[in-house]
Design an enzyme around this catalytic site. Structure first.
Site, mmCIF file in Angstrom:
data_model
loop_
_atom_site.group_PDB
_atom_site.id
_atom_site.type_symbol
_atom_site.label_atom_id
_atom_site.label_comp_id
_atom_site.label_asym_id
_atom_site.label_seq_id
_atom_site.Cartn_x
_atom_site.Cartn_y
_atom_site.Cartn_z
ATOM 1 N N GLU A 1 -13.829 3.836 6.033
ATOM 2 C CA GLU A 1 -13.230 2.696 5.304
ATOM 3 C C GLU A 1 -12.515 3.156 4.025
ATOM 4 O O GLU A 1 -12.544 2.497 2.992
ATOM 5 C CB GLU A 1 -14.262 1.603 5.054
ATOM 6 C CG GLU A 1 -14.788 1.082 6.387
ATOM 7 C CD GLU A 1 -15.373 -0.298 6.358
ATOM 8 O OE1 GLU A 1 -15.032 -1.074 5.448
ATOM 9 O OE2 GLU A 1 -16.163 -0.599 7.270
HETATM 10 N N1 CAA Z 1 -4.025 -6.091 0.064
HETATM 11 C C1 CAA Z 1 -2.832 -6.568 0.473
HETATM 12 N N2 CAA Z 1 -1.741 -5.790 0.645
HETATM 13 C C2 CAA Z 1 -1.885 -4.486 0.384
HETATM 14 C C3 CAA Z 1 -3.094 -3.913 -0.058
HETATM 15 C C4 CAA Z 1 -4.193 -4.793 -0.217
HETATM 16 N N3 CAA Z 1 -5.391 -4.340 -0.606
HETATM 17 N N4 CAA Z 1 -2.923 -2.585 -0.229
HETATM 18 C C5 CAA Z 1 -1.637 -2.325 0.086
HETATM 19 N N5 CAA Z 1 -1.014 -3.474 0.446
HETATM 20 C C6 CAA Z 1 0.375 -3.678 0.850
HETATM 21 C C7 CAA Z 1 1.329 -3.228 -0.260
HETATM 22 O O1 CAA Z 1 1.549 -4.274 -1.195
HETATM 23 C C8 CAA Z 1 2.577 -2.903 0.521
HETATM 24 O O2 CAA Z 1 3.263 -4.080 0.878
HETATM 25 P P1 CAA Z 1 4.759 -4.387 0.313
HETATM 26 O O3 CAA Z 1 5.631 -3.228 0.766
HETATM 27 O O4 CAA Z 1 5.112 -5.698 0.944
HETATM 28 O O5 CAA Z 1 4.633 -4.459 -1.169
HETATM 29 C C9 CAA Z 1 2.023 -2.351 1.839
HETATM 30 O O6 CAA Z 1 0.685 -2.826 1.958
HETATM 31 C C10 CAA Z 1 2.026 -0.832 1.866
HETATM 32 O O7 CAA Z 1 1.247 -0.400 0.768
HETATM 33 P P2 CAA Z 1 1.387 1.044 0.128
HETATM 34 O O8 CAA Z 1 2.824 1.343 -0.129
HETATM 35 O O9 CAA Z 1 0.433 1.128 -0.988
HETATM 36 O O10 CAA Z 1 0.932 1.940 1.390
HETATM 37 P P3 CAA Z 1 0.559 3.457 1.480
HETATM 38 O O11 CAA Z 1 1.151 3.995 2.720
HETATM 39 O O12 CAA Z 1 0.857 4.157 0.188
HETATM 40 O O13 CAA Z 1 -1.037 3.429 1.748
HETATM 41 C C11 CAA Z 1 -3.342 3.225 1.248
HETATM 42 C C12 CAA Z 1 -1.927 2.733 0.987
HETATM 43 C C13 CAA Z 1 -4.208 2.485 0.220
HETATM 44 C C14 CAA Z 1 -3.490 4.714 1.052
HETATM 45 C C15 CAA Z 1 -3.756 2.826 2.689
HETATM 46 O O14 CAA Z 1 -3.011 3.535 3.649
HETATM 47 C C16 CAA Z 1 -5.241 3.011 2.952
HETATM 48 O O15 CAA Z 1 -6.059 2.205 2.519
HETATM 49 N N6 CAA Z 1 -5.608 4.103 3.689
HETATM 50 C C17 CAA Z 1 -6.981 4.290 4.098
HETATM 51 C C18 CAA Z 1 -7.221 3.662 5.434
HETATM 52 C C19 CAA Z 1 -8.663 3.411 5.700
HETATM 53 O O16 CAA Z 1 -9.396 2.900 4.865
HETATM 54 N N7 CAA Z 1 -9.094 3.737 6.919
HETATM 55 C C20 CAA Z 1 -10.424 3.465 7.298
HETATM 56 C C21 CAA Z 1 -10.491 3.310 8.776
HETATM 57 S S1 CAA Z 1 -11.356 1.903 9.274
HETATM 58 C C22 CAA Z 1 -12.996 2.340 9.343
HETATM 59 O O17 CAA Z 1 -13.420 3.329 8.823
HETATM 60 C C23 CAA Z 1 -13.811 1.311 10.009
HETATM 61 C C24 CAA Z 1 -15.105 1.717 10.581
HETATM 62 O O18 CAA Z 1 -15.236 1.771 11.784
HETATM 63 C C25 CAA Z 1 -16.280 1.890 9.729
#
Ligand code: CAA
Length: 404
Positions: A388
């Protein structure tokens, strides 16, 4: 500088603490309902989960009977509105329950976390009424288990780089691709699958679909042989020309990435509470052991080398608990909790790792064998720094929030 007169400072402090400074409403007391949920989770963990966890960990056995009982007690849909079959509890109760379950069995608590936060919450918040009646109700009642499918062989932290595709074919989408490390991958019946529908549009060309086990072309692949949370079933999933009805897409076209981000924000509160529970479980065991075990003529807790370890463990655990509860309270109040959940997750996960390593150390040779539980908690702690959103991703979210 007199901070009390600085409006910017006051504004940031109000945001930071989530409190009204004129009429302080910070309250460190739980309601009777919250205490009842915590106690029920504690009893269940100690009496039902603990007797089988060493065997389930050893054999990588998903506890079907334990999952069934958690469903009957309402843990699998505890935050869902009762009109959809859930328990209608708040996020604070969820944190308390997650801590108690995770003190004993993080394999079972991840099922509670994923089903509640990543699957039920996402559907309740963003799906249509028809989708909720069809899919949310059985998930909230625990009659079915859900899985959240975002990670891919080459898209983990960089979640926008999805290669799973869903091509619009009129009345259905054709889904192709592979998802990795999916929690509940084998035991779930309802899967939220994130896929690219239009590569040109980047993250705005990503959608989320409800996929059912048994759809033609959907194969549950190999079960992972893991370091920790070995009692949870983690699988690779394969989709080959799976016909997903159009009505199974959640939200507007292109909403999938935001769906994933918003859902993960809440999920991180659950995993933070899981890490908190792993840490406090290890601490409680180490504290009890250190008060019994004697060395050099006295209990080892009376040696400063051990007493100071216990002091650090207790302090970090308390700080983790406050961060988890802060994020939960913000969510329950309908305020933004993205920053708070990332802070809670990174701090609690790092605390879980440090605390469990020290708990093994305090146990000495006994800590290295399975019967004393702390080596398992140490192995389980590691995943909280990875899933996550890794600790590095949480720091990315936090630093972006600070720096703009
Ligand atoms: N809420 C709403 N929108 C959001 C947001 C949030 N928390 N975070 C980002 N966004 C939106 C941004 O506003 C942007 O939208 P706009 O272009 O319209 O403004 C869009 O999403 C893209 O955002 P970023 O440019 O910030 O994207 P990024 O490519 O730089 O990545 C990141 C951001 C935070 C690194 C994201 O990729 C991330 O969270 N990565 C980790 C993924 C993760 O947690 N994976 C876990 C797998 S699931 C798991 O583990 C489940 C399980 O089984 C236990």
């Amino acid at each position: 500088m007199n901070h009390s007169l600085d409006p910017l400072f006051l504004a940031s402090l109000r945001y930071w603490t989530g409190m009204n400074l004129k009429r302080s409403n910070m309250n460190f007391e739980f309601t009777e309902e919250q205490i009842a949920v915590r106690d029920a989770a504690r009893d269940f963990a100690q009496n039902v989960l603990k007797p089988t966890i060493i065997e389930r960990d050893e054999n990588q056995r998903f506890g079907e009977e334990e999952a069934k009982q958690m469903a009957e007690l309402g843990f699998l849909g505890m935050m869902v509105d009762p009109k959809y079959g859930g328990g209608g509890m708040d996020t604070v109760s969820y944190v308390l329950a997650m801590e108690e379950l995770s003190k004993v069995d993080a394999s079972s608590s991840v099922l509670v976390s994923v089903n509640n936060s990543l699957v039920c919450w996402g559907i309740e918040e963003f799906a249509s009424e028809e989708q909720k009646m069809k899919y949310l109700v059985p998930l909230a009642k625990g009659e079915k288990i859900g899985a959240f499918c975002l990670s891919e062989p080459e898209a983990g932290s960089d979640a926008t780089s999805q290669t799973t595709t869903a091509i619009d074919k009129g009345d259905h989408y054709l889904l192709n691709g592979t998802k990795n490390w999916i929690t509940n991958g084998g035991s779930a019946s309802t899967y939220l699958v994130i896929a690219q529908t239009d590569k040109e549009k980047g993250h705005k060309g990503i959608n989320v679909f409800i996929v059912e086990k048994g759809m033609e072309g959907f194969i549950v692949g190999a079960k992972e042989n893991k370091l920790g949370i070995r009692g949870s079933d983690t699988h690779t999933l394969m989709f080959t020309d799976v016909k997903v009805p159009k009505e199974n897409r959640i939200g507007e076209d292109g909403f999938g990435f935001k769906f994933a981000m918003k859902t993960l924000s809440g999920g991180r509160i659950g995993i933070a509470a899981q890490a908190l529970g792993i840490a406090s479980g290890a601490y409680e065991l180490a504290l009890a052991y250190s008060q019994e075990r004697k060395a050099f003529g006295k209990e080892i807790s009376k040696h400063q080398a051990i007493a100071f370890k216990l002091a650090d463990m207790a302090t970090e655990i308390e700080a983790s608990r406050l961060l988890c509860l802060k994020a939960a309270v913000l969510k329950d109040r309908g305020q933004n909790y993205d920053l708070a959940s990332s802070m809670a997750k990174v701090f609690s996960a790092e605390t879980a790792m440090r605390t469990t390593i020290e708990a093994v150390q305090i146990h000495g040779g006994y800590g290295f064998v399975k019967e004393y539980h702390v080596e398992r908690l140490m192995r389980d702690a590691k995943i909280t720094q990875i899933y996550e959103g890794t600790s590095e991703i949480q720091r990315m979210v936090i630093s972006r929030s600070i720096l703009g």
